[in-house]
Design an enzyme around this catalytic site. Sequence first.
Site, PDB file in Angstrom:
ATOM      1  N   ASP A   7       1.077  -1.160  -0.071  1.00 54.57           N
ATOM      2  CA  ASP A   7       0.070   0.001  -0.136  1.00 54.57           C
ATOM      3  C   ASP A   7       0.845   1.202  -0.054  1.00 54.57           C
ATOM      4  OD1 ASP A   7      -1.891   1.358   0.546  1.00 54.57           O
ATOM      5  OD2 ASP A   7      -1.815   1.537   2.141  1.00 54.57           O
ATOM      6  N   SER A   8       0.353   1.898  -0.189  1.00 56.84           N
ATOM      7  CA  SER A   8       0.873   3.744  -0.222  1.00 56.84           C
ATOM      8  C   SER A   8       1.709   4.185   1.713  1.00 56.84           C
ATOM      9  CB  SER A   8       0.153   4.496  -1.108  1.00 56.84           C
ATOM     10  OG  SER A   8      -0.707   4.883   0.322  1.00 56.84           O
ATOM     11  N   CYS A  70      -4.205  -1.294  -2.375  1.00 54.84           N
ATOM     12  CA  CYS A  70      -4.565  -0.191  -2.389  1.00 54.84           C
ATOM     13  C   CYS A  70      -5.209  -0.158  -3.625  1.00 54.84           C
ATOM     14  CB  CYS A  70      -3.090   0.530  -2.990  1.00 54.84           C
ATOM     15  SG  CYS A  70      -2.633   2.267  -3.269  1.00 54.84           S
ATOM     16  N   GLU A 162      -2.218   9.485   7.377  1.00 55.16           N
ATOM     17  CA  GLU A 162      -1.087   9.215   7.721  1.00 55.16           C
ATOM     18  C   GLU A 162      -0.139   9.783   8.297  1.00 55.16           C
ATOM     19  OE1 GLU A 162       1.299   6.944   5.846  1.00 55.16           O
ATOM     20  OE2 GLU A 162      -0.487   5.863   5.158  1.00 55.16           O
ATOM     21  N   CYS A 194     -11.218   2.337  -0.858  1.00 54.61           N
ATOM     22  CA  CYS A 194      -9.772   2.948  -0.354  1.00 54.61           C
ATOM     23  C   CYS A 194      -9.649   2.084   1.040  1.00 54.61           C
ATOM     24  CB  CYS A 194      -9.803   4.295  -0.130  1.00 54.61           C
ATOM     25  SG  CYS A 194      -7.695   5.325   0.097  1.00 54.61           S
ATOM     26  N   HIS A 196      -7.520   3.173   3.513  1.00 52.49           N
ATOM     27  CA  HIS A 196      -7.129   3.149   4.563  1.00 52.49           C
ATOM     28  C   HIS A 196      -8.771   3.645   5.388  1.00 52.49           C
ATOM     29  CE1 HIS A 196      -3.129   4.510   2.715  1.00 52.49           C
ATOM     30  NE2 HIS A 196      -3.516   5.348   3.977  1.00 52.49           N
TER      31      HIS A 196
HETATM   32  N1  DGL Z   1      -5.140   3.243   0.523  1.00 54.03           N
HETATM   33  C1  DGL Z   1      -5.194   3.733  -0.739  1.00 54.03           C
HETATM   34  C2  DGL Z   1      -6.023   3.024  -1.329  1.00 54.03           C
HETATM   35  O1  DGL Z   1      -6.702   2.354  -1.474  1.00 54.03           O
HETATM   36  C3  DGL Z   1      -4.380   5.003  -0.266  1.00 54.03           C
HETATM   37  C4  DGL Z   1      -4.116   5.582  -1.587  1.00 54.03           C
HETATM   38  C5  DGL Z   1      -3.446   7.143  -1.351  1.00 54.03           C
HETATM   39  O2  DGL Z   1      -2.303   7.033  -1.053  1.00 54.03           O
HETATM   40  O3  DGL Z   1      -4.433   8.119  -2.017  1.00 54.03           O
HETATM   41  O4  DGL Z   1      -6.262   3.425  -2.579  1.00 54.03           O
END
Ligand code: DGL
Length: 269
Positions: A7-8, A70, A162, A194, A196
């Site tokens: 993931d990011s 992600c 974050e 997402c 998150h």
């Molecule tokens: N968890 C990522 C997703 O599912 C987040 C993306 C981001 O870094 O903006 O889209």
Amino acid sequence: MAVGVFDSGLGGLTVLRALERRLPEVPFVYFADSAHAPYGVRTADDIYELTCAAVERLWAEGCDLVILACNTASAAALRRMQESWLPRDKRVLGVFVPLIEALTERRWGDNSPPREVKVKHVALFATPATVSSRAFQRELAFRAIGVDVEAQACGGVVDAIEEGDMILAEALVRSHVDALRRKMPTPEAAILGCTHYPLLEEIFQDALGPQVDVYSQAELVAESLADYLDRHPGMAGHGAARFLTTGDPRRVSGHATQVLRRPISFQQA
Ligand code: DGL
């Protein structure tokens, strides 16, 4: 061979938690590209380059199978990776399809033509890049007809999570739900598109009301990985679980420990 989870940033931990519960014998290597988060405000080319680099790093850890936990990478990069970049002996799986199969009442691999499904009005909450890719609507159209999707790009929510600012994240979620309701007053289902966002699932549910079914991906992805590994048992086996980040390991470890509610120690990727 461990399984890679990418993931990011911290959002993929919601998927990792479900994977560990469903597949306790499988070692997972988690990679957070924290130095480049959020991905959701980047261009598709940028997301593609960053995602390929992260996946290569997970290959170097012995992960021939990588889960893109992600949605932004799954939406903006996965198809291009599979079509023109991925070597034959590696696999990269996204998080969209299990969710859409659940929404459209399909079993894995049911490729029959699109048909009418129970749900007619769906709210999609996702990052700006995921919304503008229209990947969700495309995958849905392969499987269902007559479903009206209203997408809400939730700017700022990933940044706030974050940063560990959950008060700001909650306020942003409530204002994005309000904005969605102005476009679609009575959705039957809401997709947390997402990884998150499940960290704020209760806030989404509260803002949407009890009559809206909120779908999040973690358990669905875990179930579909279990099914995949049954069919491809060679793709996961031995290896050590690790947590890697391109960001500051101490800071990311602190936030991850709060998210998973157990001590997590990230190392520099
Ligand atoms: N968890 C990522 C997703 O599912 C987040 C993306 C981001 O870094 O903006 O889209």
